[in-house]
Write a protein that holds these residues in place. Structure first.
Motif, mmCIF file in Angstrom:
data_model
loop_
_atom_site.group_PDB
_atom_site.id
_atom_site.type_symbol
_atom_site.label_atom_id
_atom_site.label_comp_id
_atom_site.label_asym_id
_atom_site.label_seq_id
_atom_site.Cartn_x
_atom_site.Cartn_y
_atom_site.Cartn_z
ATOM 1 N N GLN A 141 -18.406 -6.707 5.974
ATOM 2 C CA GLN A 141 -19.219 -7.920 6.043
ATOM 3 C C GLN A 141 -19.045 -8.629 7.376
ATOM 4 O O GLN A 141 -20.003 -9.152 7.954
ATOM 5 C CB GLN A 141 -18.844 -8.864 4.886
ATOM 6 N N GLY A 142 -17.823 -8.632 7.879
ATOM 7 C CA GLY A 142 -17.574 -9.239 9.182
ATOM 8 C C GLY A 142 -18.264 -8.487 10.304
ATOM 9 O O GLY A 142 -18.795 -9.093 11.246
ATOM 10 N N GLN A 168 -15.595 -14.194 18.256
ATOM 11 C CA GLN A 168 -15.026 -15.533 18.061
ATOM 12 C C GLN A 168 -15.769 -16.287 16.972
ATOM 13 O O GLN A 168 -15.155 -17.005 16.173
ATOM 14 C CB GLN A 168 -15.082 -16.309 19.379
ATOM 15 N N CYS A 169 -17.083 -16.131 16.920
ATOM 16 C CA CYS A 169 -17.882 -16.815 15.898
ATOM 17 C C CYS A 169 -17.510 -16.349 14.496
ATOM 18 O O CYS A 169 -17.371 -17.159 13.574
ATOM 19 C CB CYS A 169 -19.369 -16.569 16.149
ATOM 20 N N VAL A 170 -17.366 -15.036 14.327
ATOM 21 C CA VAL A 170 -17.018 -14.506 13.002
ATOM 22 C C VAL A 170 -15.638 -15.002 12.580
ATOM 23 O O VAL A 170 -15.429 -15.422 11.434
ATOM 24 C CB VAL A 170 -17.072 -12.967 12.994
ATOM 25 N N ARG A 171 -14.686 -14.978 13.492
ATOM 26 C CA ARG A 171 -13.348 -15.471 13.163
ATOM 27 C C ARG A 171 -13.372 -16.968 12.854
ATOM 28 O O ARG A 171 -12.663 -17.440 11.972
ATOM 29 C CB ARG A 171 -12.396 -15.178 14.319
ATOM 30 N N GLY A 172 -14.199 -17.716 13.588
ATOM 31 C CA GLY A 172 -14.321 -19.138 13.307
ATOM 32 C C GLY A 172 -14.946 -19.405 11.959
ATOM 33 O O GLY A 172 -14.513 -20.296 11.216
ATOM 34 N N LEU A 173 -15.952 -18.616 11.582
ATOM 35 C CA LEU A 173 -16.611 -18.786 10.290
ATOM 36 C C LEU A 173 -15.675 -18.431 9.143
ATOM 37 O O LEU A 173 -15.728 -19.039 8.069
ATOM 38 C CB LEU A 173 -17.875 -17.924 10.243
ATOM 39 N N LEU A 174 -14.806 -17.434 9.365
ATOM 40 C CA LEU A 174 -13.870 -17.034 8.313
ATOM 41 C C LEU A 174 -12.786 -18.082 8.061
ATOM 42 O O LEU A 174 -12.047 -17.980 7.091
ATOM 43 C CB LEU A 174 -13.218 -15.693 8.674
ATOM 44 N N ARG A 175 -12.691 -19.086 8.918
ATOM 45 C CA ARG A 175 -11.795 -20.210 8.640
ATOM 46 C C ARG A 175 -12.371 -21.145 7.594
ATOM 47 O O ARG A 175 -11.663 -21.986 7.045
ATOM 48 C CB ARG A 175 -11.517 -20.995 9.925
ATOM 49 N N HIS A 176 -13.673 -21.001 7.334
ATOM 50 C CA HIS A 176 -14.345 -21.890 6.387
ATOM 51 C C HIS A 176 -14.776 -21.168 5.110
ATOM 52 O O HIS A 176 -15.320 -21.799 4.206
ATOM 53 C CB HIS A 176 -15.568 -22.531 7.051
ATOM 54 N N ASP A 178 -14.269 -17.085 2.733
ATOM 55 C CA ASP A 178 -13.710 -15.732 2.711
ATOM 56 C C ASP A 178 -14.815 -14.744 3.069
ATOM 57 O O ASP A 178 -15.989 -15.100 3.190
ATOM 58 C CB ASP A 178 -13.101 -15.408 1.347
ATOM 59 N N GLU A 179 -14.441 -13.485 3.252
ATOM 60 C CA GLU A 179 -15.425 -12.506 3.715
ATOM 61 C C GLU A 179 -16.513 -12.247 2.678
ATOM 62 O O GLU A 179 -17.650 -11.931 3.038
ATOM 63 C CB GLU A 179 -14.727 -11.194 4.081
ATOM 64 N N ALA A 180 -16.192 -12.373 1.398
ATOM 65 C CA ALA A 180 -17.186 -12.112 0.356
ATOM 66 C C ALA A 180 -18.360 -13.091 0.421
ATOM 67 O O ALA A 180 -19.486 -12.747 0.047
ATOM 68 C CB ALA A 180 -16.522 -12.181 -1.020
ATOM 69 N N SER A 181 -18.122 -14.320 0.890
ATOM 70 C CA SER A 181 -19.195 -15.321 0.972
ATOM 71 C C SER A 181 -19.673 -15.526 2.406
ATOM 72 O O SER A 181 -20.338 -16.509 2.706
ATOM 73 C CB SER A 181 -18.710 -16.653 0.388
ATOM 74 N N LEU A 182 -19.340 -14.583 3.286
ATOM 75 C CA LEU A 182 -19.696 -14.713 4.693
ATOM 76 C C LEU A 182 -21.208 -14.722 4.892
ATOM 77 O O LEU A 182 -21.741 -15.504 5.694
ATOM 78 C CB LEU A 182 -19.058 -13.558 5.480
ATOM 79 N N LEU A 186 -23.229 -17.905 6.585
ATOM 80 C CA LEU A 186 -23.894 -17.688 7.870
ATOM 81 C C LEU A 186 -25.381 -17.988 7.771
ATOM 82 O O LEU A 186 -25.954 -18.650 8.653
ATOM 83 C CB LEU A 186 -23.681 -16.251 8.344
ATOM 84 N N LEU A 187 -26.033 -17.519 6.703
ATOM 85 C CA LEU A 187 -27.466 -17.766 6.551
ATOM 86 C C LEU A 187 -27.747 -19.259 6.356
ATOM 87 O O LEU A 187 -28.752 -19.774 6.862
ATOM 88 C CB LEU A 187 -28.011 -16.966 5.364
ATOM 89 N N GLU A 188 -26.863 -19.960 5.635
ATOM 90 C CA GLU A 188 -27.026 -21.406 5.475
ATOM 91 C C GLU A 188 -26.931 -22.117 6.822
ATOM 92 O O GLU A 188 -27.714 -23.020 7.129
ATOM 93 C CB GLU A 188 -25.953 -21.955 4.522
ATOM 94 N N ALA A 189 -25.948 -21.691 7.633
ATOM 95 C CA ALA A 189 -25.774 -22.316 8.944
ATOM 96 C C ALA A 189 -26.962 -22.041 9.857
ATOM 97 O O ALA A 189 -27.401 -22.919 10.610
ATOM 98 C CB ALA A 189 -24.481 -21.816 9.583
ATOM 99 N N LEU A 190 -27.521 -20.829 9.793
ATOM 100 C CA LEU A 190 -28.676 -20.497 10.630
ATOM 101 C C LEU A 190 -29.917 -21.276 10.215
ATOM 102 O O LEU A 190 -30.799 -21.535 11.040
ATOM 103 C CB LEU A 190 -28.962 -18.994 10.553
ATOM 104 N N SER A 191 -29.987 -21.649 8.943
ATOM 105 C CA SER A 191 -31.140 -22.424 8.462
ATOM 106 C C SER A 191 -31.034 -23.901 8.818
ATOM 107 O O SER A 191 -31.939 -24.678 8.507
ATOM 108 C CB SER A 191 -31.273 -22.262 6.942
ATOM 109 N N GLY A 192 -29.933 -24.313 9.459
ATOM 110 C CA GLY A 192 -29.768 -25.710 9.874
ATOM 111 C C GLY A 192 -28.767 -26.481 9.059
ATOM 112 O O GLY A 192 -28.477 -27.649 9.364
#
Length: 359
Positions: A141-142, A168-176, A178-182, A186-192
């Protein structure tokens, strides 16, 4: 997939890619390995480098498939991308190694060993997928998220983001998450829908602490004036670890927040590209090696590459002997006795002289 091979020398044979596939397949067969040809299926509409049906890419695929069939090797056709089927077979343990110079096998979820290149000297370059995952800190997923952000065959990626920043972006996102909900995050963040915490990080524009000791935020009370936190009157003490400021401690998240705010990626496009990488291929059938059709191999390489019969037989002989020795009930070339030793192989006498192998 055809394997990337380091080429040396001045002679370029016509349709050299076909010869490279023959050399590598013959070498693998000689070592007791069974190469499996995987052809690409329908080209996804979202793929940037779109292949025309019946174009040069398909024609070359067909040539390689005919060569593999003449060598007695299985040929499979993927539903979509060839890397997807290769990765699926590695997951099912139907194969031991995936041979591909394309790193897309990682987002498609390949497991085990991935053979990347083969040099003219015979050296192999390969990677362990598990070791790559350990080094990067995430799995399939990452890698899909990394490919989407950096750009791949199905999306141009986020604006101003290359491979290093995407990591760096993937590692930063994984701080918020787990990989199962990545995928969802990510799609929520891209939608604004960027979390307020990440929005605040976009305002950080540099380190506000002393570069030497890490204390701050004011930099005016350092250097020649000393540092009260270091208990010095002149100069500062060298910090023992990385800078503790938010800009450096949360650097991956800062890069992520800035990339998402200016990504320029359509959510629907990113979702479609994600589903292409995550969709499993059908299970592979039982695979076996059939006896090579010598005359078919000779004819194809002679007509397509102007490669002589003698050279084809010299490269194919070790694999052919191995097949006949391991399949005595179906063998056509049956060694009777060893009569000598050449530079690279034993010389046999045989009852099957009609093969024209010259031994």
């Amino acid at each position: 997939r055809s394997l990337q091979i380091e080429a040396k020398g001045g002679n370029i044979w016509p349709n050299y890619y076909l010869l490279m596939c023959f050399f590598r397949a013959a070498q693998l067969l000689r070592y007791g390995c069974l190469p499996i040809g995987v052809m690409e299926g329908a080209c996804p509409a979202s793929k940037k480098r779109h292949r025309e049906r019946g174009g040069s890419h398909d024609q070359r695929n067909e040539q390689v498939a005919l060569l593999f069939k003449a060598l007695g090797c299985p040929v499979l056709k993927a539903r979509g991308e060839a890397e997807g089927l290769c990765a699926q077979m590695s997951k099912e343990r139907a194969v031991d190694i995936v041979c591909s110079s394309d790193s897309d096998v990682l987002p498609f979820g390949a497991e085990g060993l991935v053979l990347k290149t083969a040099k003219a000297s015979g050296a192999w370059q390969y990677v362990h997928v598990c070791k790559v995952q350990e080094a990067f800190g995430f799995g399939q997923q990452g890698f899909i998220a990394l490919a989407l952000l950096a750009g791949c065959d199905f999306t141009r990626g986020a604006n101003g983001v290359g491979a290093e920043r995407a990591l760096q972006c993937v590692r930063g996102l994984l701080r918020h998450c787990d990989e199962a909900s990545l995928k969802e995050r990510l799609l929520e963040a891209l939608s604004g829908d960027l979390p307020a915490e990440l929005q605040q990080l976009t305002r950080l524009h540099g380190c506000q602490t002393c570069r030497k000791c890490g204390h701050g935020p004011s930099k005016k009370e350092h250097g020649s004036r000393g540092c009260k936190d270091c208990s010095t009157t002149v100069g500062c003490l060298l910090r023992a670890a990385h800078c503790p400021c938010d800009f450096h401690a949360r650097r991956d998240e800062v890069i992520l927040a800035r990339a998402l705010c200016n990504s320029g990626m359509a959510t629907a496009h990113a979702k479609a590209a994600w589903e292409i990488s995550a969709a499993p291929e059908p299970a592979a059938p039982t695979l076996r090696w059939s006896r090579p059709y010598v005359e078919d191999v000779v004819h194809q390489l002679r007509e397509s590459c102007n490669y002589s019969r003698r050279r084809v037989l010299r490269n194919l002989l070790p694999a052919l002997v191995l097949w006949d020795v391991t399949h005595p009930e179906e063998a056509l070339f049956v060694p009777v006795c060893v009569v000598g030793l050449s530079k690279n192989c034993l010389l046999y006498t045989s009852d099957a002289a009609d093969e024209g192998l010259g031994v």
